[in-house]
Write an enzyme that holds these catalytic residues in place. Sequence first.
Site, PDB file in Angstrom:
ATOM      1  CG  HIS A 219      34.599  43.112  35.317  1.00  0.00           C
ATOM      2  ND1 HIS A 219      33.893  42.837  34.161  1.00  0.00           N
ATOM      3  CD2 HIS A 219      35.574  42.186  35.392  1.00  0.00           C
ATOM      4  CE1 HIS A 219      34.417  41.774  33.579  1.00  0.00           C
ATOM      5  NE2 HIS A 219      35.447  41.350  34.307  1.00  0.00           N
TER       6      HIS A 219
ATOM      7  CG  ASP B 180      38.264  43.790  37.419  1.00  0.00           C
ATOM      8  OD1 ASP B 180      39.202  43.086  37.018  1.00  0.00           O
ATOM      9  OD2 ASP B 180      37.216  43.331  37.906  1.00  0.00           O
TER      10      ASP B 180
ATOM     11  CG  HIS C 110      36.963  37.599  41.619  1.00  0.00           C
ATOM     12  ND1 HIS C 110      35.787  37.560  40.913  1.00  0.00           N
ATOM     13  CD2 HIS C 110      37.937  37.883  40.724  1.00  0.00           C
ATOM     14  CE1 HIS C 110      36.042  37.787  39.640  1.00  0.00           C
ATOM     15  NE2 HIS C 110      37.338  37.995  39.494  1.00  0.00           N
TER      16      HIS C 110
ATOM     17  CD  GLU D 100      39.891  40.863  40.754  1.00  0.00           C
ATOM     18  OE1 GLU D 100      40.085  40.889  39.535  1.00  0.00           O
ATOM     19  OE2 GLU D 100      38.781  41.124  41.278  1.00  0.00           O
TER      20      GLU D 100
ATOM     21  CD  GLU E  15      41.746  41.583  35.465  1.00  0.00           C
ATOM     22  OE1 GLU E  15      41.132  41.019  36.392  1.00  0.00           O
ATOM     23  OE2 GLU E  15      41.511  41.382  34.261  1.00  0.00           O
TER      24      GLU E  15
HETATM   25  O1  G3P Z   1      41.260  37.706  39.034  1.00  0.00           O
HETATM   26  C1  G3P Z   1      41.309  37.615  37.656  1.00  0.00           C
HETATM   27  C2  G3P Z   1      39.941  37.618  37.096  1.00  0.00           C
HETATM   28  O2  G3P Z   1      39.208  38.607  37.755  1.00  0.00           O
HETATM   29  C3  G3P Z   1      39.911  37.827  35.628  1.00  0.00           C
HETATM   30  O3  G3P Z   1      38.635  37.834  35.077  1.00  0.00           O
HETATM   31  O4  G3P Z   1      36.748  39.003  34.043  1.00  0.00           O
HETATM   32  O5  G3P Z   1      36.704  38.539  36.471  1.00  0.00           O
HETATM   33  O6  G3P Z   1      38.230  40.266  35.567  1.00  0.00           O
HETATM   34  P1  G3P Z   1      37.536  38.961  35.296  1.00  0.00           P
HETATM   35 CA    CA Z   2      39.295  40.941  37.533  1.00  0.00          CA
END
Ligand code: G3P
Ligand code: CA
Length: 250
Positions: free
Chosen positions: A51, A38, A9, A36, A110
């Site tokens: 993010h 953003d 993450h 992962e 994401e």
């Molecule tokens: O992997 C999904 C998760 O990252 C969603 O929350 O705020 O960390 O992007 P956030």
């Molecule tokens: Ca995320």
Amino acid sequence: MREPLVVAHRGASAALPEHTLAAYELALREGADGLECDVRLTRDGHLVCVHDRTVDRTSDGSGVVSESTLAELREFNYGTPDVPAELLTLDTLVELALSWTERPVKLFVETKHPVRFGSLVESKVLAALARFGISTPASAAHARAVVMSFSAAAVWRVRRSAPLLPTVLLGESARYLGGSAATTVGATAVGPSVKTLREHPDTVDKAAAAGRATYCWTVDDRADVELCRELGVGWVATNHPGRTKNWLAS
Ligand code: G3P
Ligand code: CA
């Protein structure tokens, strides 16, 4: 039952600054199955891995991503004073994931909403994945990229434009994820938070009954990793990929 696959993450972000190349490289060395990130669009149309709406928290500079050019954002340090790091673009992260030959690593991209550029974000993500030849996988299992969003409209846009690409509809509510939204937008997986999963463990079975996988975030405690294993979660996103891989192997 198959062990959950481990998604780093924002990279190995408990150990190194989030969304930096070093954090993703560490995650790969620690055995992560997926990465992962953003993504947001800069004012001049570049996809960068950030993010928040601004870079204030994650750099030594400040500014709203969508109001800044790539060159402006590149002026800042995204690492630490001792170990500086550059702003990471989606292109560089895709290159890293595809260059890792020890095992096929999946990228979980994401898209954040609401944003100034709206659906342009998904268009640009799909164009980038197409440029790298990974927007039309032979099957979900072979896919090297997955697109995720809390925005059902965003998931729908991806499904409509790239029907072979796996998608995750993220959400905080079990009722929402277990309802018709995922079907309506054609999501191939649902993405509950670990808190949601603790309170509604049947989310995984319900998704499976509808032919969908489950991606759970952000799973950092051992008890939660065990819960995900017992429930048959397909993917766990964690800030500690190495530790999580070790727990799952024991
Ligand atoms: O992997 C999904 C998760 O990252 C969603 O929350 O705020 O960390 O992007 P956030
Ligand atoms: Ca995320």
